[in-house]
Design an enzyme around this catalytic site. Structure first.
Site, PDB file in Angstrom:
ATOM      1  N   LYS A  54       0.837  -1.213   0.000  1.00 23.36           N
ATOM      2  CA  LYS A  54       0.000   0.000   0.000  1.00 23.36           C
ATOM      3  C   LYS A  54       0.864   1.253   0.000  1.00 23.36           C
ATOM      4  CE  LYS A  54      -3.856  -2.212   2.352  1.00 23.36           C
ATOM      5  NZ  LYS A  54      -4.341  -2.668   3.636  1.00 23.36           N
ATOM      6  N   GLN A  98      -5.035  -1.411   9.576  1.00 23.28           N
ATOM      7  CA  GLN A  98      -4.944  -2.761   9.023  1.00 23.28           C
ATOM      8  C   GLN A  98      -5.584  -3.784   9.977  1.00 23.28           C
ATOM      9  OE1 GLN A  98      -3.799  -3.482   5.936  1.00 23.28           O
ATOM     10  NE2 GLN A  98      -4.200  -5.660   6.193  1.00 23.28           N
ATOM     11  N   ASP A 121     -11.469   2.782   3.985  1.00 25.10           N
ATOM     12  CA  ASP A 121     -11.881   1.371   3.939  1.00 25.10           C
ATOM     13  C   ASP A 121     -13.402   1.253   3.826  1.00 25.10           C
ATOM     14  OD1 ASP A 121     -10.007  -0.721   3.969  1.00 25.10           O
ATOM     15  OD2 ASP A 121      -9.522  -0.372   6.075  1.00 25.10           O
TER      16      ASP A 121
HETATM   17  N1  GUN Z   1      -7.193  -6.849   6.148  1.00 25.19           N
HETATM   18  C1  GUN Z   1      -7.517  -7.608   5.084  1.00 25.19           C
HETATM   19  N2  GUN Z   1      -8.201  -6.885   4.169  1.00 25.19           N
HETATM   20  C2  GUN Z   1      -8.290  -5.635   4.669  1.00 25.19           C
HETATM   21  C3  GUN Z   1      -8.864  -4.430   4.184  1.00 25.19           C
HETATM   22  O1  GUN Z   1      -9.454  -4.362   3.101  1.00 25.19           O
HETATM   23  N3  GUN Z   1      -8.750  -3.355   4.994  1.00 25.19           N
HETATM   24  C4  GUN Z   1      -8.119  -3.407   6.200  1.00 25.19           C
HETATM   25  N4  GUN Z   1      -8.080  -2.291   6.926  1.00 25.19           N
HETATM   26  N5  GUN Z   1      -7.576  -4.509   6.682  1.00 25.19           N
HETATM   27  C5  GUN Z   1      -7.657  -5.616   5.910  1.00 25.19           C
END
Ligand code: GUN
Length: 300
Positions: A54, A98, A121
């Site tokens: 990311k 996350q 998100d």
């Molecule tokens: N962990 C796995 N997929 C995601 C996601 O799309 N967003 C976040 N914040 N954590 C994750």
């Protein structure tokens, strides 16, 4: 006729290009650089890989990337303080915590402490409610990526029968809301669904998001249907050598591709779209924060 393979890797590169163009216009015309903050608590190896990826892609499209890596033993109060500071930082337009979080932290409480307009998100309860009532919201990245690919392939989705397999808050439920927003007739199937094969056989669109390797066989698929595979499952692959693994989706690719009209592969389908949509959401959040027009085609 063999199914068309929907190339998520190429599509994601196009989305990132659109994001990068918009970022450079924001910088040149308004002196604004969109900023994305990612918060990682603990050392989960898969999460570390995602967070690195990311950060790298955020910088590549010209945005500011901030990472907060916190110890696994971080207290809830300390984590909430980090989020509060980011909520109040005018250079940060998107915040992502996350998941999963270590067990001692209340995930709902933490997510709902993010300012909804910075919740790239789309997990904050306000954004869930806005999406559910058809109002402008931040949309979860993986379902947004699936919707973009479906719209690109079909044009209008209006009137199509869609079956979403899986009812998670991250994928299944928001996916169903988005398909409903595009006027599909939507069924959400899950582990207790009766006659799952028959339910899936009715679908013009199948979105598989259950996290069970290759659970959907080709004889569940209506000929010509579009299959979107959200699954990312790692299986042992001794044929590739000792200790080797291979990635598979939630659908049995070969048998489904023989019947479907179009299908996303794993890897190279939905996966790359998720981070591309995160970047798109960050630009959207930045535009909204500054009262500027949002980029076309990058939101639901
Ligand atoms: N962990 C796995 N997929 C995601 C996601 O799309 N967003 C976040 N914040 N954590 C994750």
């Amino acid at each position: 006729m063999p199914a068309k393979i929907i190339d998520g890797k190429a599509f994601a590169a196009t989305v990132r290009g659109q994001v990068a163009d918009h970022v450079s216009r924001l910088k040149d015309d308004h002196g604004i650089t969109p900023g994305l903050a990612v918060v990682l608590v603990g050392e989960d190896p898969a999460s570390q890989v995602y967070v690195r990826s990311k950060g790298k892609q955020t910088v590549e499209v010209g945005m500011k990337s901030v990472e907060h890596k916190l110890d696994a033993s971080t207290s809830e109060a300390d984590l909430l303080k980090v989020i509060d500071d980011l909520n109040n930082d005018p250079e940060i337009h998107g915040i992502l915590v996350q998941l999963p979080l270590p067990k001692h932290l209340d995930e709902d409480l933490v997510i709902n402490s993010i300012a909804p307009e910075k919740d790239v998100d789309g997990f904050h309860i306000s954004n869930v409610g806005l999406l559910g009532t058809g109002q402008k919201s931040m949309v979860p990245c993986t379902p947004l990526g699936c919707l973009m690919m479906l719209r690109d392939h079909h044009g209008s989705l209006s009137g199509m029968d869609a079956v979403v397999i899986g009812r998670s808050n991250i994928v299944g439920k928001p996916m169903a809301q988005l398909l409903l927003g595009d006027s599909c007739t939507v069924t959400i199937a899950h582990s207790r669904t009766k006659d799952l094969p028959d339910v899936v056989r009715r679908a013009d669109i199948v979105v598989a998001a259950v996290g069970r390797p290759e659970m959907v066989p080709g004889d569940w698929i209506k000929p010509g249907a579009t299959v979107i595979d959200v699954g990312i499952n790692r299986l042992d692959a001794p044929e590739k050598g000792e200790g080797k693994t291979r990635l598979v989706g939630d659908v049995d690719y070969d048998s489904c591709a023989a019947v479907a009209g179009a299908i996303t592969p794993v890897p190279g389908g939905v996966g790359p779209m998720t981070i591309a949509c995160l970047l798109a959401n960050t630009v959207t959040a930045c535009c909204r924060a500054n009262g500027l027009p949002e980029p076309d085609g990058l939101t639901a």
